[in-house]
Design a protein around this motif. Structure first.
Motif, PDB file in Angstrom:
ATOM      1  N   LEU A 139       5.477  -9.422  -9.919  1.00 22.66           N
ATOM      2  CA  LEU A 139       6.821  -9.996  -9.932  1.00 22.66           C
ATOM      3  C   LEU A 139       7.902  -8.957 -10.228  1.00 22.66           C
ATOM      4  CD1 LEU A 139       6.139 -13.335 -11.892  1.00 22.66           C
ATOM      5  CD2 LEU A 139       6.469 -13.040  -9.433  1.00 22.66           C
ATOM      6  N   ARG A 140       7.582  -7.936 -11.014  1.00 22.70           N
ATOM      7  CA  ARG A 140       8.601  -6.998 -11.464  1.00 22.70           C
ATOM      8  C   ARG A 140       8.623  -5.691 -10.674  1.00 22.70           C
ATOM      9  NH1 ARG A 140       7.755  -7.554 -18.064  1.00 22.70           N
ATOM     10  NH2 ARG A 140       8.159  -9.814 -18.179  1.00 22.70           N
ATOM     11  N   ILE A 141       7.547  -5.387  -9.967  1.00 22.72           N
ATOM     12  CA  ILE A 141       7.483  -4.111  -9.245  1.00 22.72           C
ATOM     13  C   ILE A 141       7.327  -4.328  -7.750  1.00 22.72           C
ATOM     14  CG2 ILE A 141       6.196  -1.971  -8.942  1.00 22.72           C
ATOM     15  CD1 ILE A 141       5.473  -2.062 -11.881  1.00 22.72           C
ATOM     16  N   TYR A 142       6.249  -4.975  -7.373  1.00 18.85           N
ATOM     17  CA  TYR A 142       5.931  -5.058  -5.951  1.00 18.85           C
ATOM     18  C   TYR A 142       6.920  -5.923  -5.168  1.00 18.85           C
ATOM     19  CZ  TYR A 142       1.492  -2.685  -6.650  1.00 18.85           C
ATOM     20  OH  TYR A 142       0.531  -1.740  -6.925  1.00 18.85           O
ATOM     21  N   MET A 143       7.240  -7.081  -5.676  1.00 21.36           N
ATOM     22  CA  MET A 143       8.139  -7.964  -4.943  1.00 21.36           C
ATOM     23  C   MET A 143       9.561  -7.408  -4.848  1.00 21.36           C
ATOM     24  SD  MET A 143       6.820 -11.791  -6.033  1.00 21.36           S
ATOM     25  CE  MET A 143       7.898 -12.568  -4.833  1.00 21.36           C
ATOM     26  N   PRO A 144      10.164  -6.914  -5.939  1.00 22.33           N
ATOM     27  CA  PRO A 144      11.520  -6.358  -5.803  1.00 22.33           C
ATOM     28  C   PRO A 144      11.592  -5.155  -4.872  1.00 22.33           C
ATOM     29  CG  PRO A 144      11.036  -6.836  -8.104  1.00 22.33           C
ATOM     30  CD  PRO A 144       9.755  -6.990  -7.357  1.00 22.33           C
ATOM     31  N   LEU A 145      10.574  -4.301  -4.881  1.00 23.04           N
ATOM     32  CA  LEU A 145      10.594  -3.119  -4.028  1.00 23.04           C
ATOM     33  C   LEU A 145      10.265  -3.431  -2.575  1.00 23.04           C
ATOM     34  CD1 LEU A 145       8.872  -0.487  -6.367  1.00 23.04           C
ATOM     35  CD2 LEU A 145      11.306  -0.743  -5.862  1.00 23.04           C
ATOM     36  N   SER A 146       9.821  -4.636  -2.294  1.00 25.81           N
ATOM     37  CA  SER A 146       9.459  -5.032  -0.928  1.00 25.81           C
ATOM     38  C   SER A 146      10.443  -6.035  -0.343  1.00 25.81           C
ATOM     39  CB  SER A 146       8.040  -5.616  -0.915  1.00 25.81           C
ATOM     40  OG  SER A 146       7.101  -4.693  -1.409  1.00 25.81           O
ATOM     41  N   LYS A 147      11.644  -6.098  -0.873  1.00 29.99           N
ATOM     42  CA  LYS A 147      12.636  -7.053  -0.382  1.00 29.99           C
ATOM     43  C   LYS A 147      12.918  -6.923   1.115  1.00 29.99           C
ATOM     44  CE  LYS A 147      15.135  -8.043  -4.676  1.00 29.99           C
ATOM     45  NZ  LYS A 147      16.453  -7.914  -5.393  1.00 29.99           N
ATOM     46  N   LYS A 160       0.821  -1.205   0.000  1.00 27.25           N
ATOM     47  CA  LYS A 160       0.000   0.000   0.000  1.00 27.25           C
ATOM     48  C   LYS A 160       0.861   1.265   0.000  1.00 27.25           C
ATOM     49  CE  LYS A 160      -3.679   0.379   2.525  1.00 27.25           C
ATOM     50  NZ  LYS A 160      -4.699   0.574   1.457  1.00 27.25           N
ATOM     51  N   GLN A 161       2.098   1.173   0.460  1.00 25.29           N
ATOM     52  CA  GLN A 161       2.987   2.338   0.485  1.00 25.29           C
ATOM     53  C   GLN A 161       3.559   2.668  -0.883  1.00 25.29           C
ATOM     54  OE1 GLN A 161       5.985   2.074   3.598  1.00 25.29           O
ATOM     55  NE2 GLN A 161       4.616   0.871   4.866  1.00 25.29           N
ATOM     56  N   ILE A 190       6.010  -0.241   9.462  1.00 22.21           N
ATOM     57  CA  ILE A 190       4.611  -0.372   9.084  1.00 22.21           C
ATOM     58  C   ILE A 190       3.970   1.010   9.101  1.00 22.21           C
ATOM     59  CG2 ILE A 190       2.394  -1.407   9.716  1.00 22.21           C
ATOM     60  CD1 ILE A 190       3.943  -3.671  11.000  1.00 22.21           C
ATOM     61  N   LYS A 191       3.441   1.421   7.975  1.00 25.67           N
ATOM     62  CA  LYS A 191       2.801   2.728   7.854  1.00 25.67           C
ATOM     63  C   LYS A 191       1.422   2.545   7.218  1.00 25.67           C
ATOM     64  CE  LYS A 191       7.293   4.952   7.038  1.00 25.67           C
ATOM     65  NZ  LYS A 191       8.075   5.780   6.106  1.00 25.67           N
TER      66      LYS A 191
END
Length: 259
Positions: free
Chosen positions: A165-173, A143-144, A257-258
């Motif tokens: 796979l290409r945006i959310y997962m890499p940016l949430s490592k 959500k951030q 957590i925000k």
């Protein structure tokens, strides 16, 4: 803080010291500089700790791999997919966090028994394939992220799975790493549920095997053997933390957590 750290380290230092001491030196008065590896060889031959280690690695990694799949899809659905009753369903889903795991042992045991999965590795893993805590943590991270990233990807023709796979997962490592620490350490040290479900050494985990070894008539009063066995069980987690401590601390600092 140093005082509290010293108090916490006393049992660990005592365990490591006894693990490398001969039996005679461990029960003697005063400090001894004697050193031996016989305790580890005796423990390794006295119980199938190699099998216990393999079982624990398989169960821990298996649970974490399935959790990554389930919590990623669930978190994305709750964070970015609009459907009727999304917020109510998410609140009901979070009720799992408020229910202690020990309360569900009887019902979980009945289900595992009806499925014929008692004394199997799948029987140990099955109740933990979904994690409400992990879904909550990852949903907050998703959500951030700015909506513009997803909109730009859709303009380029990227599918929902590709965006995930290409945006959310890499940016949430950092969040994935934080959850990995919680999940792996919990299931590596889990005792009650594996004790109830397993009956054979082929499926027994390290914590249960250690308890069986410590309570056996041959090793119950042998502090050097018990300390060596305890060090075998705890060493992988300690080494992993010491090697990756910088990444661990960084992941928690960047996974606040925000929202």
């Amino acid at each position: 803080m140093l005082l509290f750290a010293a108090v916490w380290l006393i049992p660990l230092v005592w365990m490591v010291r006894n693990a490398f001491l001969p039996k005679e030196a461990s029960i003697g008065a005063g400090w001894s500089w004697q050193f031996t590896l016989d305790n580890f060889s005796r423990v390794w031959e006295g119980a199938p700790f190699g099998q216990y280690m393999w079982n624990t690695l398989l169960v821990t990694t298996g649970i974490f791999a399935v959790q990554i799949f389930t919590l990623t899809l669930a978190a994305y659905a709750f964070a970015r997919v609009a459907f009727v009753g999304r917020h109510i369903l998410f609140m009901l889903f979070l009720v799992q966090i408020m229910v202690p795991a020990d309360v569900l042992i009887f019902s979980n045991y009945q289900i595992i028994n009806e499925l014929g999965l008692l004394d199997t590795k799948i029987g140990i893993m099955l109740p933990y394939f979904a994690s409400a805590f992990g879904v909550f943590l990852l949903r907050q991270a998703f959500k951030q992220l700015p909506n513009e990233l997803e909109e730009a990807a859709r303009v380029e023709g990227c599918s929902s799975l590709g965006i995930l796979l290409r945006i959310y997962m890499p940016l949430s490592k950092p969040v994935y790493l934080s959850f990995a620490i919680v999940s792996i350490s919990f299931h590596w040290n889990d005792f009650l549920w594996p004790l109830i479900v397993t009956n054979s050494s082929e499926n027994r985990l390290l914590t249960v095997g250690l308890a069986m070894f410590a309570k056996s008539t041959e090793a119950g009063a042998q502090w050097t053997d018990v300390s060596a066995a305890t060090l075998i069980v705890t060493a992988p987690m300690l080494i992993g933390f010491l090697v990756f401590q910088r990444q661990f601390i960084s992941s928690f600092m960047h996974s606040g957590i925000k929202g």
